[in-house]
Design a protein around this motif. Structure first.
Motif, PDB file in Angstrom:
ATOM      1  N   VAL A 103      -6.405  41.852   1.093  1.00  0.00           N
ATOM      2  CA  VAL A 103      -6.984  41.071   2.181  1.00  0.00           C
ATOM      3  C   VAL A 103      -6.048  39.923   2.535  1.00  0.00           C
ATOM      4  O   VAL A 103      -5.604  39.182   1.656  1.00  0.00           O
ATOM      5  CB  VAL A 103      -8.373  40.521   1.793  1.00  0.00           C
ATOM      6  CG1 VAL A 103      -8.933  39.643   2.908  1.00  0.00           C
ATOM      7  CG2 VAL A 103      -9.332  41.663   1.485  1.00  0.00           C
ATOM      8  N   ARG A 158      -1.356  40.132  10.677  1.00  0.00           N
ATOM      9  CA  ARG A 158      -0.916  41.143   9.710  1.00  0.00           C
ATOM     10  C   ARG A 158       0.281  41.947  10.210  1.00  0.00           C
ATOM     11  O   ARG A 158       1.253  42.175   9.474  1.00  0.00           O
ATOM     12  CB  ARG A 158      -2.073  42.104   9.413  1.00  0.00           C
ATOM     13  CG  ARG A 158      -1.749  43.197   8.387  1.00  0.00           C
ATOM     14  CD  ARG A 158      -2.802  44.282   8.402  1.00  0.00           C
ATOM     15  NE  ARG A 158      -2.791  45.041   9.666  1.00  0.00           N
ATOM     16  CZ  ARG A 158      -3.710  45.956   9.981  1.00  0.00           C
ATOM     17  NH1 ARG A 158      -4.717  46.190   9.160  1.00  0.00           N
ATOM     18  NH2 ARG A 158      -3.616  46.615  11.129  1.00  0.00           N
ATOM     19  N   ALA A 180      -8.672  45.034   6.340  1.00  0.00           N
ATOM     20  CA  ALA A 180      -8.044  45.441   5.091  1.00  0.00           C
ATOM     21  C   ALA A 180      -8.616  46.741   4.562  1.00  0.00           C
ATOM     22  O   ALA A 180      -7.936  47.488   3.856  1.00  0.00           O
ATOM     23  CB  ALA A 180      -8.217  44.345   4.041  1.00  0.00           C
ATOM     24  N   ALA A 203     -10.593  39.404   8.400  1.00  0.00           N
ATOM     25  CA  ALA A 203      -9.504  39.767   7.499  1.00  0.00           C
ATOM     26  C   ALA A 203      -9.942  40.859   6.526  1.00  0.00           C
ATOM     27  O   ALA A 203      -9.175  41.787   6.220  1.00  0.00           O
ATOM     28  CB  ALA A 203      -9.027  38.532   6.736  1.00  0.00           C
ATOM     29  N   ARG A 204     -11.176  40.768   6.044  1.00  0.00           N
ATOM     30  CA  ARG A 204     -11.689  41.819   5.152  1.00  0.00           C
ATOM     31  C   ARG A 204     -11.883  43.125   5.915  1.00  0.00           C
ATOM     32  O   ARG A 204     -11.620  44.212   5.380  1.00  0.00           O
ATOM     33  CB  ARG A 204     -13.018  41.379   4.533  1.00  0.00           C
ATOM     34  CG  ARG A 204     -12.898  40.248   3.516  1.00  0.00           C
ATOM     35  CD  ARG A 204     -14.173  40.129   2.685  1.00  0.00           C
ATOM     36  NE  ARG A 204     -15.347  39.868   3.514  1.00  0.00           N
ATOM     37  CZ  ARG A 204     -15.817  38.652   3.781  1.00  0.00           C
ATOM     38  NH1 ARG A 204     -15.203  37.586   3.276  1.00  0.00           N
ATOM     39  NH2 ARG A 204     -16.887  38.498   4.542  1.00  0.00           N
ATOM     40  N   LEU A 205     -12.327  43.020   7.153  1.00  0.00           N
ATOM     41  CA  LEU A 205     -12.581  44.209   7.959  1.00  0.00           C
ATOM     42  C   LEU A 205     -11.323  45.036   8.159  1.00  0.00           C
ATOM     43  O   LEU A 205     -11.339  46.262   8.001  1.00  0.00           O
ATOM     44  CB  LEU A 205     -13.150  43.790   9.320  1.00  0.00           C
ATOM     45  CG  LEU A 205     -13.348  44.894  10.358  1.00  0.00           C
ATOM     46  CD1 LEU A 205     -14.448  45.847   9.924  1.00  0.00           C
ATOM     47  CD2 LEU A 205     -13.667  44.296  11.729  1.00  0.00           C
ATOM     48  N   ARG A 250     -12.561  35.075   8.093  1.00  0.00           N
ATOM     49  CA  ARG A 250     -12.490  35.692   6.766  1.00  0.00           C
ATOM     50  C   ARG A 250     -13.107  37.084   6.800  1.00  0.00           C
ATOM     51  O   ARG A 250     -12.577  38.028   6.196  1.00  0.00           O
ATOM     52  CB  ARG A 250     -13.190  34.796   5.737  1.00  0.00           C
ATOM     53  CG  ARG A 250     -13.005  35.265   4.298  1.00  0.00           C
ATOM     54  CD  ARG A 250     -13.536  34.244   3.299  1.00  0.00           C
ATOM     55  NE  ARG A 250     -12.600  33.114   3.181  1.00  0.00           N
ATOM     56  CZ  ARG A 250     -12.918  31.857   3.444  1.00  0.00           C
ATOM     57  NH1 ARG A 250     -14.145  31.547   3.843  1.00  0.00           N
ATOM     58  NH2 ARG A 250     -12.029  30.899   3.295  1.00  0.00           N
ATOM     59  N   ARG A 251     -14.217  37.232   7.518  1.00  0.00           N
ATOM     60  CA  ARG A 251     -14.818  38.563   7.674  1.00  0.00           C
ATOM     61  C   ARG A 251     -13.855  39.509   8.383  1.00  0.00           C
ATOM     62  O   ARG A 251     -13.726  40.684   8.005  1.00  0.00           O
ATOM     63  CB  ARG A 251     -16.130  38.469   8.445  1.00  0.00           C
ATOM     64  CG  ARG A 251     -16.762  39.815   8.731  1.00  0.00           C
ATOM     65  CD  ARG A 251     -18.106  39.713   9.428  1.00  0.00           C
ATOM     66  NE  ARG A 251     -18.024  39.217  10.786  1.00  0.00           N
ATOM     67  CZ  ARG A 251     -19.063  39.169  11.635  1.00  0.00           C
ATOM     68  NH1 ARG A 251     -20.255  39.577  11.243  1.00  0.00           N
ATOM     69  NH2 ARG A 251     -18.911  38.701  12.867  1.00  0.00           N
ATOM     70  N   THR A 257     -11.005  49.057   2.117  1.00  0.00           N
ATOM     71  CA  THR A 257     -11.480  48.959   0.728  1.00  0.00           C
ATOM     72  C   THR A 257     -10.365  48.864  -0.291  1.00  0.00           C
ATOM     73  O   THR A 257     -10.551  48.317  -1.381  1.00  0.00           O
ATOM     74  CB  THR A 257     -12.357  50.172   0.388  1.00  0.00           C
ATOM     75  OG1 THR A 257     -11.607  51.380   0.638  1.00  0.00           O
ATOM     76  CG2 THR A 257     -13.616  50.182   1.240  1.00  0.00           C
ATOM     77  N   GLU A 305     -11.067  40.100  15.033  1.00  0.00           N
ATOM     78  CA  GLU A 305     -10.401  41.270  14.455  1.00  0.00           C
ATOM     79  C   GLU A 305      -8.966  41.414  14.963  1.00  0.00           C
ATOM     80  O   GLU A 305      -8.027  41.636  14.176  1.00  0.00           O
ATOM     81  CB  GLU A 305     -11.194  42.529  14.788  1.00  0.00           C
ATOM     82  CG  GLU A 305     -10.533  43.823  14.329  1.00  0.00           C
ATOM     83  CD  GLU A 305     -11.291  45.047  14.820  1.00  0.00           C
ATOM     84  OE1 GLU A 305     -10.652  46.113  14.936  1.00  0.00           O
ATOM     85  OE2 GLU A 305     -12.503  44.940  15.094  1.00  0.00           O
TER      86      GLU A 305
END
Length: 346
Positions: A57, A25, A51, A47-49, A44-45, A53, A18
């Protein structure tokens, strides 16, 4: 940069992935020329975390080999798959699979740094219990420092004892180098020997730059309250520490002490742009040296392994299993560690 900096992902169940994603970022200029060694799905998880909703991403660029790092597009996370993780690690849970994945990344980066394939390595936090579960090859190492020491010794064809290393914790205000690292307090006291103290002074002298770029001014903390008070509270200062300081001074090192441990760190602290009395403090054991630096701000602290034939830094915090997966981890210490690795490898 002719060679990249490698960032190991740390324990995939912790905040390492994370904070790596947040660093890419939030500080793209600092992260330019960095490659993540780890698990693509885990990054990848992450990066989604971060970002959420509604936000975009941050994309990943999976590298086939580390030499491809310059071809990675801008504003992405370049990742080199260097471990096996059959499924995503559950956040905040100790597991042998997560420990093994983290350890494999460290070993890959260490060997790449030793061979000159990368310029330096920055390590995200690992969980020591997970490392102990990772198999017999890793269970004997209390942490990063000892594992990297063993890798460096093997690469150089030396015994581990012939590759002495020390931990330095540093921020903009204070630097401290430890005589012993991950030992019980009882064992740490026993490790305050003439040879260990002198060796620590020599490593600090060789590795730390003074305020003007020359040899550092080294202040030495005593072991006992009031540095023993002339032998009233212990004789380690008289029998061991002071003779080691005298031997170091005879070798031309700028060393002073031993001083009372409750004041020497304040004397060394740089404040408001003014240098402290010492460039670095040598502390006798882990908590004695780390508490003052961490009190000044964990978010800016950097762990540096001194004595290795390569550059290794890391953030000044652990895996933070209690907040892993919540998106609230602070990447400041990782960014500071990357900046320092770049300085040290320049």
């Amino acid at each position: 940069m002719p060679r990249p900096l490698a960032i190991t992902m740390g324990d995939p169940a912790g905040i390492g992935p994370e904070i790596i994603a947040k660093a890419f970022r939030d500080a793209p200029a600092v992260l330019a020329g960095c490659v993540v060694v780890g698990d693509v799905a885990t990054l990848r998880r992450a990066a989604r975390l971060i970002a959420g909703t509604d936000a975009l991403v941050l994309p990943l660029a999976q590298l086939d080999k580390v030499a491809d790092w310059q071809a990675a597009p801008p504003r992405c996370i370049p990742v080199l798959q260097t471990c096996e993780l059959p499924a995503l690690a559950a956040f905040g849970q100790v597991s042998a699979l997560a420990g093994k994945a983290a350890a494999d990344c460290i070993v890959w980066a260490a060997r790449a740094a030793l061979s000159g394939e990368i310029a330096a390595m920055v390590t995200a936090p690992i969980h020591k219990e997970a490392l102990a579960l990772a198999g017999a090859g890793f269970a004997r190492f209390p942490g990063h420092t000892e594992l990297l020491q063993a890798e460096a010794a093997a690469y150089a064809g030396k015994a581990v004892a012939d590759m002495p290393v020390r931990m330095m914790l540093a921020n903009d205000e204070l630097k401290t180098v430890l005589v012993s690292i991950h030992l019980s307090l009882r064992d740490a006291i026993s490790s305050v020997t003439f040879d260990n103290v002198l060796q620590t002074l020599q490593i600090a002298h060789a590795s730390v730059r003074g305020v003007a770029g020359g040899a550092p001014r080294i202040g030495v903390a005593g072991l006992n309250p009031h540095a023993g008070e002339g032998g009233l509270f212990g004789r380690e200062e008289i029998d061991t520490i002071a003779p080691a300081i005298a031997a170091a001074r005879a070798q031309g090192l700028n060393v002073s002490g031993p001083f009372a441990p409750d004041t020497v760190f304040m004397r060394a602290r740089a404040k408001s742009g003014h240098a402290g009395e010492f460039d670095v403090v040598v502390a006798m054991y882990h908590d004695q040296g780390l508490i003052p630096v961490k009190y000044l701000g964990v978010e800016q602290g950097v762990n540096v392994t001194l004595g290795l034939p390569m550059v290794r830094t890391s953030p000044d915090h652990g895996t933070a299993f209690d907040i892993a997966g919540k998106g609230s981890a602070d990447a400041s210490s990782l960014i500071a560690a990357i900046r320092m690795a770049r300085q040290l490898s320049a």
